[in-house]
Design an enzyme around this catalytic site. Structure first.
Site, short mmCIF file in Angstrom:
data_model
loop_
_atom_site.label_atom_id
_atom_site.label_comp_id
_atom_site.label_asym_id
_atom_site.label_seq_id
_atom_site.Cartn_x
_atom_site.Cartn_y
_atom_site.Cartn_z
N GLU A 97 33.98 49.84 43.63
CA GLU A 97 35.29 49.84 43.52
C GLU A 97 35.98 51.09 44.69
O GLU A 97 35.18 52.13 44.44
CB GLU A 97 36.25 49.85 42.30
CG GLU A 97 37.56 49.84 42.35
CD GLU A 97 38.32 50.00 41.01
OE1 GLU A 97 37.82 49.29 40.01
OE2 GLU A 97 38.97 50.68 40.65
N ARG A 107 42.57 46.30 27.52
CA ARG A 107 42.18 45.73 28.77
C ARG A 107 41.97 44.31 28.94
O ARG A 107 41.57 43.81 29.88
CB ARG A 107 41.05 46.63 29.27
CG ARG A 107 41.21 47.98 29.63
CD ARG A 107 40.15 48.97 30.04
NE ARG A 107 40.53 50.34 30.21
CZ ARG A 107 40.91 50.77 31.34
NH1 ARG A 107 40.98 50.01 32.10
NH2 ARG A 107 41.03 52.04 31.48
N GLU A 137 37.59 45.01 43.56
CA GLU A 137 35.92 45.54 43.17
C GLU A 137 35.26 44.39 44.16
O GLU A 137 35.77 43.82 44.61
CB GLU A 137 35.72 45.17 41.77
CG GLU A 137 36.55 46.01 40.94
CD GLU A 137 36.49 45.55 39.52
OE1 GLU A 137 36.67 46.36 38.63
OE2 GLU A 137 36.19 44.50 39.27
N GLU A 193 43.38 47.11 43.34
CA GLU A 193 42.01 47.67 42.91
C GLU A 193 40.75 46.65 43.06
O GLU A 193 40.65 46.11 42.14
CB GLU A 193 41.88 48.41 41.59
CG GLU A 193 42.93 49.49 41.10
CD GLU A 193 43.00 49.81 39.68
OE1 GLU A 193 42.20 49.17 38.80
OE2 GLU A 193 43.47 50.93 39.44
N ASP A 204 44.97 27.19 69.31
CA ASP A 204 45.00 25.81 68.64
C ASP A 204 45.13 25.87 67.18
O ASP A 204 44.28 26.31 66.33
CB ASP A 204 43.57 24.94 69.01
CG ASP A 204 43.39 23.90 68.47
OD1 ASP A 204 44.28 23.18 67.66
OD2 ASP A 204 42.34 23.37 68.52
N GLU A 264 31.39 50.46 39.96
CA GLU A 264 31.54 49.77 38.71
C GLU A 264 30.64 49.21 37.76
O GLU A 264 29.33 49.48 37.52
CB GLU A 264 32.28 48.57 39.39
CG GLU A 264 33.87 48.62 39.34
CD GLU A 264 34.59 48.85 38.13
OE1 GLU A 264 33.88 48.53 36.92
OE2 GLU A 264 35.60 49.62 38.31
N HIS A 301 42.57 44.09 40.07
CA HIS A 301 43.88 44.53 39.25
C HIS A 301 45.07 45.34 40.14
O HIS A 301 44.77 46.02 40.93
CB HIS A 301 43.74 45.78 37.97
CG HIS A 301 42.31 45.46 37.31
ND1 HIS A 301 41.60 46.22 36.89
CD2 HIS A 301 41.82 44.35 36.82
CE1 HIS A 301 40.59 45.87 36.18
NE2 HIS A 301 40.85 44.55 36.11
N GLU A 326 50.35 46.99 35.46
CA GLU A 326 49.21 46.45 36.13
C GLU A 326 48.84 44.97 35.65
O GLU A 326 48.46 44.74 34.61
CB GLU A 326 47.97 47.46 35.69
CG GLU A 326 46.78 47.20 36.09
CD GLU A 326 45.63 47.99 35.50
OE1 GLU A 326 44.28 47.67 35.63
OE2 GLU A 326 45.81 48.47 34.61
N ARG A 341 46.42 42.23 35.58
CA ARG A 341 44.90 42.38 35.75
C ARG A 341 43.90 40.94 36.02
O ARG A 341 42.80 40.77 36.24
CB ARG A 341 44.48 42.98 34.45
CG ARG A 341 44.80 44.29 34.00
CD ARG A 341 44.48 44.89 32.46
NE ARG A 341 43.11 44.85 32.48
CZ ARG A 341 41.95 45.95 32.88
NH1 ARG A 341 42.47 46.94 33.77
NH2 ARG A 341 40.78 45.85 32.56
#
Length: 474
Positions: free
Chosen positions: A224, A343, A136, A134, A55, A216, A273, A362, A364
């Site tokens: 992580e 970062r 977390e 990655e 369904d 972390e 990330h 990457e 983030r």
């Protein structure tokens, strides 16, 4: 378990392993895994061709009640033995099909991801898009929450929580990570090494390759576990296995896991990330002689992501809670810029290795509340658009963002401040997602209306506990 490619291989595994139950899984529209089970004797080669009915009107964001019938079509190569059920159970991930036409269902997230992979090949840009998220998460000991007409609250507890430094625990041993200082401490401060190792090894047993696990930054049990990169659809499949295993290993130990982006006030949130690269044959198309060892294609891919980032975030950071994480001051990637080390930039170029194979970008901003099929597909479509249109991202942001004078900081674009803003951005900017019929107009419209009604407006209607602290005595 030996490599499975065909329906016949699955039947052989059922016989060889003594499988009693076959569990069929698929992803709903917002991003939760769904399942139902059948006796193993009911599975034949025709099951994989004809599918099984269910369904669709009961699945979030899918069919209307008058068009409710849908089919799951199991994908043999996704099969694995479930590590938690008492009866021997073989899990198989499924695609969703229309029972009348037999066509793949356009709102099936896995179908969108498959179309994204196919579209990449038709462009001639690359053959494979690799993703390495990655993700977390927090491992808590207790969670209580409620919201009704006369009260609203949540209560989180963790034996690792710094807020319990003064609690009578008979005895309280005192090894509790300080706020924002939970990164890489050894035991006894890190009390969750064994449970993370069990999560890691269980994932490996079901075919999800792991590169590392660690504590972390935040107090209260933030963790992580990093998966080995894979092609888009396989990686999205693996994210679902990842969340399933981590939650169930935690439950086995009387603990609870959340992938909610910002469960704790005033400490680091939970991100995902996403590392990405495009390949043609054995050539990494992101490897080159430019900034941070990147190629022109990589720079244009960055340009595409940054240009479309406000719209992208409605899919990669898709909850109202996501924007409690995307605020300055917590290593949050709130600046729509790129950098080799900064970062707080939305895109970072990792410099751990200068080899051709390891060169990647990457992104983030995403967090693990996202639907991975949709998130990876949207990121890929933004990269393709950037490469096709040669969108250059401008100069990198290599300065310390917190030392920038206000006039210079004002020139750096920022992520949306709320899910509402991100959804408005998606409404204005989604043509790049429609290429190759990867995302359809119906998918975009349904996503926006579902998120606005079920989440944004639902939050708007409810008083917040802090509002009582601010306004009760006025």
């Amino acid at each position: 378990m030996s490599e499975i490619e065909t329906a016949k291989d699955v039947l052989n595994v059922i016989k060889k392993e003594g499988v009693e139950v076959v569990d069929l899984r698929f992803m709903d529209f917002p991003g939760l895994w769904q399942h139902f089970s059948i006796p193993a004797r009911e599975v034949g080669e025709d099951t994989f061709e004809n599918g099984l009915g269910f369904d669709g009107s009961s699945i979030r964001g899918w069919q209307a009640i008058n068009e409710s019938d849908m089919l799951v079509r199991p994908v043999p190569k996704t099969a694995f033995i479930d590590p938690f059920f008492q009866a021997k159970t073989l899990v198989i991930i499924c695609n969703i099909c229309d029972p009348v036409t037999g066509e793949d269902y356009t709102r099936d997230p896995r179908n969108i991801a498959r179309k994204a992979e196919n579209y990449l090949k038709t462009t001639g840009i690359a053959e494979v898009a690799y993703f390495g998220p990655e993700a977390e998460f927090f491992i808590f000991d207790d969670i209580r929450f409620d919201q009704n007409e006369h009260e609203g609250y949540y209560h989180i507890d963790s034996v690792e929580g710094r807020w319990n430094a003064g609690r009578p625990e008979n005895p309280n041993l005192g090894y509790k990570p300080r706020y924002k200082e939970g990164y890489f401490p050894v035991p006894p401060t890190d009390s969750q090494q064994d449970i993370r190792s069990e999560m890691m090894l269980t994932l490996e047993k079901i075919g999800v390759l792991i590169e590392a696990q660690h504590h972390e930054v935040a107090t209260g049990g933030q963790a992580e576990i990093d998966m080995r990169f894979q092609p888009l659809v396989k990686m999205a499949d693996n994210v679902l296995k990842y969340k399933y295993v981590i939650k169930n290993v935690a439950k086995k130990h009387g603990k609870t896991v959340t992938f909610m982006p910002k469960p704790l006030f005033n400490d680091n949130g939970t991100g995902m990330h996403v590392h990405a690269s495009l390949w043609k044959g054995d050539q990494n198309l992101f490897y080159g002689n430019g900034y941070a060892g990147l190629s022109d294609a990589a720079m244009y891919a960055i340009g595409g992501i940054l240009k479309h980032a406000p719209a992208l975030l409605s899919i990669t950071s898709p909850t109202t809670n996501s924007y409690k994480r995307l605020v300055p001051g917590f290593e949050a990637p709130v600046n729509l810029a790129y950098s080799r080390r900064n970062r707080s930039a939305a895109i970072r170029i990792p410099l751990y290795s200068a080899s051709q194979k390891a060169k990647r970008i990457e992104f983030r901003c995403p967090d693990p509340s996202c639907n991975p099929y949709l998130a990876f597909s949207a990121i890929l479509m933004a990269m393709i658009d950037g490469i096709q249109k040669k969108i250059h991202p401008g100069d990198p942001l290599d300065k310390d963002i917190y030392d920038l004078p206000p006039e210079e900081l004002a020139k750096v674009p920022h992520t949306p401040g709320s899910l509402r803003e991100a959804l408005h951005a998606l409404a204005e900017d989604h043509e790049f997602l429609l290429k190759g019929d990867v995302f359809t107009s119906d998918v975009i419209e349904t996503w926006i209306s579902y998120k606005m009604e079920k989440e944004v407006q639902a939050i708007d209607l409810r008083p917040h506990p802090w509002e009582f602290a601010l306004y009760y005595d006025i």
